[in-house]
Design a protein around this motif. Structure first.
Motif, short mmCIF file in Angstrom:
data_model
loop_
_atom_site.label_atom_id
_atom_site.label_comp_id
_atom_site.label_asym_id
_atom_site.label_seq_id
_atom_site.Cartn_x
_atom_site.Cartn_y
_atom_site.Cartn_z
N ILE A 37 76.80 45.98 33.58
CA ILE A 37 76.05 44.90 34.24
C ILE A 37 75.20 45.49 35.37
O ILE A 37 74.02 45.16 35.51
CB ILE A 37 77.02 43.83 34.79
N THR A 38 75.79 46.38 36.14
CA THR A 38 75.07 46.94 37.29
C THR A 38 73.85 47.74 36.85
O THR A 38 72.74 47.51 37.33
CB THR A 38 75.99 47.88 38.09
N TYR A 39 74.06 48.68 35.95
CA TYR A 39 73.00 49.66 35.72
C TYR A 39 72.07 49.29 34.57
O TYR A 39 70.91 49.68 34.58
CB TYR A 39 73.62 51.04 35.51
N PHE A 40 72.56 48.53 33.58
CA PHE A 40 71.62 48.12 32.53
C PHE A 40 70.58 47.20 33.14
O PHE A 40 69.39 47.28 32.82
CB PHE A 40 72.35 47.44 31.36
N THR A 41 71.05 46.33 34.05
CA THR A 41 70.13 45.43 34.74
C THR A 41 69.07 46.21 35.50
O THR A 41 67.90 45.83 35.52
CB THR A 41 70.93 44.55 35.71
N MET A 42 69.49 47.32 36.11
CA MET A 42 68.51 48.14 36.84
C MET A 42 67.44 48.66 35.88
O MET A 42 66.25 48.71 36.24
CB MET A 42 69.20 49.33 37.49
N MET A 43 67.86 49.06 34.68
CA MET A 43 66.86 49.59 33.75
C MET A 43 65.87 48.49 33.36
O MET A 43 64.66 48.73 33.25
CB MET A 43 67.55 50.18 32.52
N VAL A 44 66.38 47.26 33.18
CA VAL A 44 65.49 46.15 32.84
C VAL A 44 64.52 45.90 34.00
O VAL A 44 63.32 45.74 33.81
CB VAL A 44 66.31 44.88 32.52
N LEU A 45 65.06 45.91 35.21
CA LEU A 45 64.22 45.72 36.39
C LEU A 45 63.12 46.77 36.46
O LEU A 45 61.97 46.47 36.79
CB LEU A 45 65.08 45.80 37.66
N GLY A 46 63.49 48.01 36.14
CA GLY A 46 62.51 49.08 36.18
C GLY A 46 61.42 48.86 35.14
O GLY A 46 60.23 49.05 35.41
N MET A 47 61.82 48.41 33.95
CA MET A 47 60.85 48.12 32.91
C MET A 47 59.88 47.04 33.38
O MET A 47 58.70 47.04 33.03
CB MET A 47 61.56 47.63 31.65
N LYS A 48 60.40 46.10 34.17
CA LYS A 48 59.54 45.03 34.68
C LYS A 48 58.69 45.50 35.85
O LYS A 48 57.85 44.73 36.33
CB LYS A 48 60.40 43.85 35.13
N GLY A 49 58.97 46.71 36.34
CA GLY A 49 58.09 47.27 37.36
C GLY A 49 58.65 47.32 38.76
O GLY A 49 57.92 47.58 39.72
N MET A 50 59.95 47.09 38.94
CA MET A 50 60.48 47.17 40.30
C MET A 50 60.67 48.64 40.70
O MET A 50 61.39 49.38 40.05
CB MET A 50 61.82 46.45 40.41
N PRO A 51 60.01 49.09 41.78
CA PRO A 51 60.12 50.49 42.16
C PRO A 51 61.50 50.81 42.72
O PRO A 51 62.22 49.92 43.18
CB PRO A 51 59.07 50.64 43.26
N ARG A 52 61.86 52.09 42.68
CA ARG A 52 63.10 52.52 43.29
C ARG A 52 62.87 52.79 44.77
O ARG A 52 61.73 52.97 45.20
CB ARG A 52 63.63 53.78 42.61
N ARG A 53 63.94 52.80 45.53
CA ARG A 53 63.92 53.18 46.94
C ARG A 53 63.12 52.21 47.81
O ARG A 53 62.83 52.52 48.94
CB ARG A 53 63.36 54.59 47.13
N TYR A 54 62.73 51.04 47.26
CA TYR A 54 62.01 50.07 48.09
C TYR A 54 63.03 49.16 48.75
O TYR A 54 63.99 48.72 48.12
CB TYR A 54 61.04 49.24 47.24
N TYR A 55 62.75 48.86 50.00
CA TYR A 55 63.66 48.02 50.77
C TYR A 55 63.56 46.58 50.33
O TYR A 55 64.56 45.85 50.27
CB TYR A 55 63.28 48.16 52.25
N ASP A 56 62.37 46.13 49.98
CA ASP A 56 62.15 44.72 49.66
C ASP A 56 61.51 44.64 48.28
O ASP A 56 61.01 45.63 47.76
CB ASP A 56 61.23 44.11 50.73
#
Lengths: 200, 542
Positions: free
Chosen positions: B441-460
């Motif tokens: 749940i934790t990390y697969f969701t992150m991959m989906v978020l990344g595909m949608k364009g959420m950058p890493r290391r951003y505070y907001d």
């Protein structure tokens, strides 16, 4: 292979050789930067390299090669159990190390006096590649100098053990490994000398 | 149920006794590989738990847009320290230092490693480096905020305490080199009679490959970190474009070490899996030679792929093409291992106990991590997902889902051997389920978020990413509850659990032939090896 662990000569030497690989790679990073920046700034490297003291470089090369010969002779001498000879040869090697460092001190003093050192006003104003050349020169030679110091200390400790008789014809792997380390110090210089003093 | 020969109280018998020293000095000055292994184990576990707490804090901060529990500068420091501690203080020294030390000498039939004092020295270096890193958090300009990669030019200009942190990592790197050369020498020189290269347990093969990577790659990290310090103090300008330097050179040097370093993290984990699977499938491993060979192949090919971290950094197209190709090449030996493990399971007499569950989770999670790695290794797709949460998800699949799950598997598989007691099975399985579910749940969701364009290391982040971030954070809570349950159950078992015999799993490697807990000298007389590590018939195991 049986028997107590500390009698495993081949093992001790294998470990030393592996350590020497790591030392080569440590310098390798700096040589890599040298290669990349030489390709980018051949002209600036040429100008900067022309300001080096060829005399000091050559003298130090001769000194280091001589010291390598002396330490190799020390290994042969210990095999024949010629302890006094070993001590003389090791003393000669350490003396070479000291003279090398002294020369380095004179050379650097002169260069720093001319305003050539990292971040000096002269180099900041100079064309970009020259600053890179001298920064690399100070870092590489400085790291090598540190190794000369470590190697010299190591061989002094080895000499103390030879004097005490804990290193002798039957058990001299420490001396052999110390000599290997010293050859490495020599070898690295053999690459530094042409790269910084000769080819540019 | 195997009859129990003798039931010593926990922390007693074998190497637990038998020492001239008392109290803590019997540990921190011991040259016994088993004691050093446990020193390492508890040290790395402590840092792992600290970094887990930081990771959970990061997830809580990202639970909702805007400020949740910390300000942006704190956030930068927390993700940096999370990375630095996890990478340099937990997973890189983790396997070699703990299970490598505990098990490897016994598996090759040796009394100890080749250089026992150097072994202790490596632990002291590790502790010294860790102390320096911790000091860097509370002194000077405060904890570093550069990310664990210490990228220039920011790492040269930030006012935070980068120099000290980098120096700590440098010392830890030296510790890693010392362990590496000790292990290579040990495996070459101290194998028991009959322990040919073809009979080495696959865990030892993986440690051997890892040790070479430690020896050959870590010095490059050393010089790179030394250069950061020189840049900061001497102003050498080697990475400063205004002075003719090039930040890209820093990235090259950094990844020449740090990509091979991910194989330092994962290779021993693969070795653990290669031990657990045959033991719990009651079958000789399928493709022994290929698994052993693929460890070396991963170590070799993995050293030539570092450029794939830099596809968007401005390398030439030729370089991108070459590094992309080599990245696909390194997938081959990894796949060889996966196929061989699965083939070992085929028609095996599988018993689904805790270590085996962790091994199976490893195969799945590592495969997902590996395949998403190819998405990043292909330049075209990498440019789309570079520096997004996708990278974070991928990396955690490989290192957490892979290496750390293998580490947990190793804890369940080997620690009972050294304590003489074991954990309860049912809570271990429940903990495994929680962690497996929470992890995905934790990390697969992150991959989906990344595909949608959420950058890493951003505070907001933008409001549209909020629901999935909440899901990921909830996943992290499930994951951590499983982790807590696992640790409580494991350690209660080790100290108060049911006593075990020499060979509770019915495995065929040498460590199961000696008493539990192992005696200080490991073997009463030097063993003569007459069969392979997974030859259950040869070992007389039904």
């Amino acid at each position: 292979m049986s028997g107590p662990l500390h009698k495993d000569y081949a093992g001790a030497k294998l470990g030393m050789w592996l350590f020497l690989f790591t030392e080569l790679l440590l310098f390798g990073g700096l040589f890599l930067l040298y290669a990349a920046y030489l390709a980018r700034y051949p002209r600036e490297f040429g100008t900067a390299g022309g300001q080096m003291h060829l005399g000091f470089g050559t003298l130090n090369t001769v000194i280091l090669i001589t010291s390598s010969l002396l330490v190799a002779m020390a290994v042969t001498a210990i095999q024949r159990n010629a302890r006094r000879m070993v001590l003389w040869l090791l003393g000669g090697t350490v003396l070479c190390a000291a003279v090398f460092l002294f020369n380095k001190y004179l050379e650097w003093s002169d260069e720093i006096g001319k305003g050539i050192y990292p971040n000096s006003p002269k180099l900041v104003a100079a064309p970009p590649g020259e600053s890179v050349f001298f920064s690399l020169y100070y870092l590489t030679v400085g790291l090598h100098g540190l190794h000369v110091l470590i190697g010299g200390t190591l061989l002094t400790l080895v000499a103390v053990r030879v004097q005490r008789g804990t290193i002798h014809a039957g058990d001299y792997v420490l001396l052999e490994n110390g000599a290997l380390y010293w050859h490495l110090v020599d070898l690295v210089w053999i690459f530094i000398f042409p790269l910084y003093y000769l080819i540019l | 149920m195997i009859p129990v020969e003798n039931v010593p109280p926990a922390g007693d018998g074998g190497f637990w006794n038998d020492t001239g020293k008392t109290g803590i000095t019997a540990w921190i000055f011991s040259t016994d590989h088993k004691r050093i292994g446990l020193l390492y184990f508890y040290s790395v576990l402590t840092f792992f738990l600290i970094a887990v707490v930081l990771g959970v804090l990061l997830r809580i901060e990202l639970m909702a847009p805007g400020r949740t529990i910390m300000g942006p500068q704190t956030y930068n420091a927390v993700f940096t320290v999370h990375g630095v501690v996890m990478v340099f203080l937990f997973i890189i020294p983790g396997f070699q230092g703990s299970f490598g030390n505990l098990v490897m000498p016994i598996q090759i039939g040796a009394r100890d490693v080749a250089f026992p004092r150097l072994n202790l020295f490596s632990w002291w270096l590790y502790i010294a480096g860790a102390a320096v890193i911790i000091t860097s958090l509370f002194t000077g300009g405060g904890p570093p905020d550069t990310g664990w990669t210490f990228y220039v030019p920011f790492s040269e200009r930030t006012g935070t305490n980068v120099s000290l942190a980098v120096f700590g990592v440098f010392i830890v790197g030296f510790s890693s080199i010392v362990t590496g050369l000790n292990f290579v020498t040990t495996i070459h020189r101290l194998r028991a009679e009959g322990m040919t290269w073809g009979r080495l347990p696959l865990f030892v093969w993986s440690l051997y490959a890892t040790a070479w990577v430690q020896i050959l790659a870590t010095p490059i990290l050393g010089i790179t970190l030394a250069l950061i310090i020189a840049e900061r103090f001497l102003g050498t300008g080697l990475f400063d474009p205004a002075r003719g330097g090039d930040p890209l050179m820093y990235q090259h040097l950094f990844w020449i070490y740090s990509h091979p370093a991910v194989y330092i993290m994962i290779l021993p984990g693969m070795g653990v899996i290669s031990e657990i699977i045959p033991a719990f499938a009651r079958k000789p491993i399928f493709g022994y030679k290929m698994i052993a060979f693929s460890s070396l192949a991963i170590a070799a090919a993995g050293s030539l792929v570092w450029g794939h971290h830099m596809f968007t950094s401005g390398m030439s197209d030729t370089a991108i093409l070459v590094f992309s190709f080599l990245t696909f090449v390194v997938a081959i030996p990894s796949a060889i291992k996966v196929f061989n493990w699965v083939s070992t399971l085929y028609r095996g007499s599988i018993s689904l106990e805790a270590p085996m569950l962790f091994a199976l989770a490893f195969i799945l999670l590592f495969s997902i991590g590996g395949l998403t790695g190819l998405i990043l290794g292909a330049a075209a797709t990498d440019i789309h997902v570079h520096d997004t949460q996708f990278v974070v998800g991928h990396f955690h699949y490989v290192i957490f889902g892979g290496a750390v799950f293998a580490f947990f598997g190793a804890m369940h598989y080997w620690l009972p051997k050294f304590y003489g007691r074991r954990y309860a099975e049912k809570p271990a399985v429940v903990a495994w389920v929680l962690m497996f579910v929470g992890f995905n749940i934790t990390y697969f969701t992150m991959m989906v978020l990344g595909m949608k364009g959420m950058p890493r290391r951003y505070y907001d982040y933008l409001p549209e990413f909020a629901p999935l971030n909440l899901v990921s954070t909830i996943g992290s809570w499930i994951l951590v509850s499983g982790l807590i349950l696992m640790l409580v159950n494991l350690f209660r078992g080790l100290f108060k659990g049911e006593p075990i015999d020499r060979n509770p799993w019915g495995a065929a490697t040498l460590e199961w032939t000696i008493p539990t807990p192992p005696p200080t000298e490991n073997f009463e007389e030097e063993p003569v090896v007459t069969h392979g590590p997974y030859d259950f018939k040869g070992a007389g195991i039904p």
